[in-house]
Design a protein around this motif. Structure first.
Motif, PDB file in Angstrom:
ATOM      1  N   LYS A  85      -9.351   2.021   2.462  1.00 35.21           N
ATOM      2  CA  LYS A  85     -10.448   2.704   1.765  1.00 35.21           C
ATOM      3  C   LYS A  85     -11.624   2.919   2.717  1.00 35.21           C
ATOM      4  N   THR A 110       0.835  -1.194   0.000  1.00 33.74           N
ATOM      5  CA  THR A 110       0.000   0.000   0.000  1.00 33.74           C
ATOM      6  C   THR A 110       0.873   1.248   0.000  1.00 33.74           C
ATOM      7  N   PRO A 111       0.312   2.373  -0.415  1.00 34.86           N
ATOM      8  CA  PRO A 111       1.092   3.609  -0.407  1.00 34.86           C
ATOM      9  C   PRO A 111       1.455   4.077   1.000  1.00 34.86           C
ATOM     10  N   TYR A 129       5.119   3.227  -6.629  1.00 38.50           N
ATOM     11  CA  TYR A 129       4.019   3.914  -7.281  1.00 38.50           C
ATOM     12  C   TYR A 129       4.323   4.081  -8.773  1.00 38.50           C
ATOM     13  N   PRO A 130       3.412   3.796  -9.659  1.00 40.37           N
ATOM     14  CA  PRO A 130       1.978   3.606  -9.479  1.00 40.37           C
ATOM     15  C   PRO A 130       1.567   2.150  -9.279  1.00 40.37           C
ATOM     16  N   ASN A 131       2.498   1.266  -9.060  1.00 40.54           N
ATOM     17  CA  ASN A 131       2.173  -0.153  -8.848  1.00 40.54           C
ATOM     18  C   ASN A 131       1.887  -0.432  -7.381  1.00 40.54           C
ATOM     19  N   THR A 132       1.016   0.339  -6.799  1.00 44.70           N
ATOM     20  CA  THR A 132       0.615   0.177  -5.411  1.00 44.70           C
ATOM     21  C   THR A 132      -0.868   0.501  -5.301  1.00 44.70           C
ATOM     22  N   HIS A 133      -1.485   0.179  -4.194  1.00 47.50           N
ATOM     23  CA  HIS A 133      -2.927   0.388  -4.039  1.00 47.50           C
ATOM     24  C   HIS A 133      -3.273   0.534  -2.567  1.00 47.50           C
ATOM     25  N   PHE A 134      -4.363   1.225  -2.277  1.00 51.29           N
ATOM     26  CA  PHE A 134      -4.888   1.265  -0.916  1.00 51.29           C
ATOM     27  C   PHE A 134      -5.636  -0.038  -0.670  1.00 51.29           C
ATOM     28  N   SER A 135      -5.467  -0.597   0.526  1.00 50.82           N
ATOM     29  CA  SER A 135      -6.198  -1.820   0.874  1.00 50.82           C
ATOM     30  C   SER A 135      -7.667  -1.470   1.108  1.00 50.82           C
ATOM     31  N   GLN A 136      -8.501  -2.471   1.128  1.00 53.45           N
ATOM     32  CA  GLN A 136      -9.926  -2.224   1.388  1.00 53.45           C
ATOM     33  C   GLN A 136     -10.122  -1.622   2.774  1.00 53.45           C
TER      34      GLN A 136
END
Length: 52
Positions: free
Chosen positions: A39, A20-21, A29-36
């Motif tokens: 969010k 995650t970021p 980044y940009p190969n990252t994401h916020f977890s559910q």
């Protein structure tokens, strides 16, 4: 920037490199994401009504 934006939405730093970021993964980044869970925390936070 996306890591600091997460802090702006009241997210803490991650305790491990979890993709995650909010962890050291923000260097990928940009190969990252916020977890559910992150969010959900953003939407439940003080700016959630503005975002939904």
């Amino acid at each position: 920037m996306v890591h600091e934006l997460g802090h702006g939405f009241c997210l803490p730093d991650a305790s491990s490199t979890d993709g995650t970021p909010m962890s050291a993964s923000f260097y990928d980044y940009p190969n990252t994401h916020f977890s559910q869970a992150q969010k959900n925390a953003i939407l439940a936070g003080p700016y959630g009504s503005f975002l939904s």
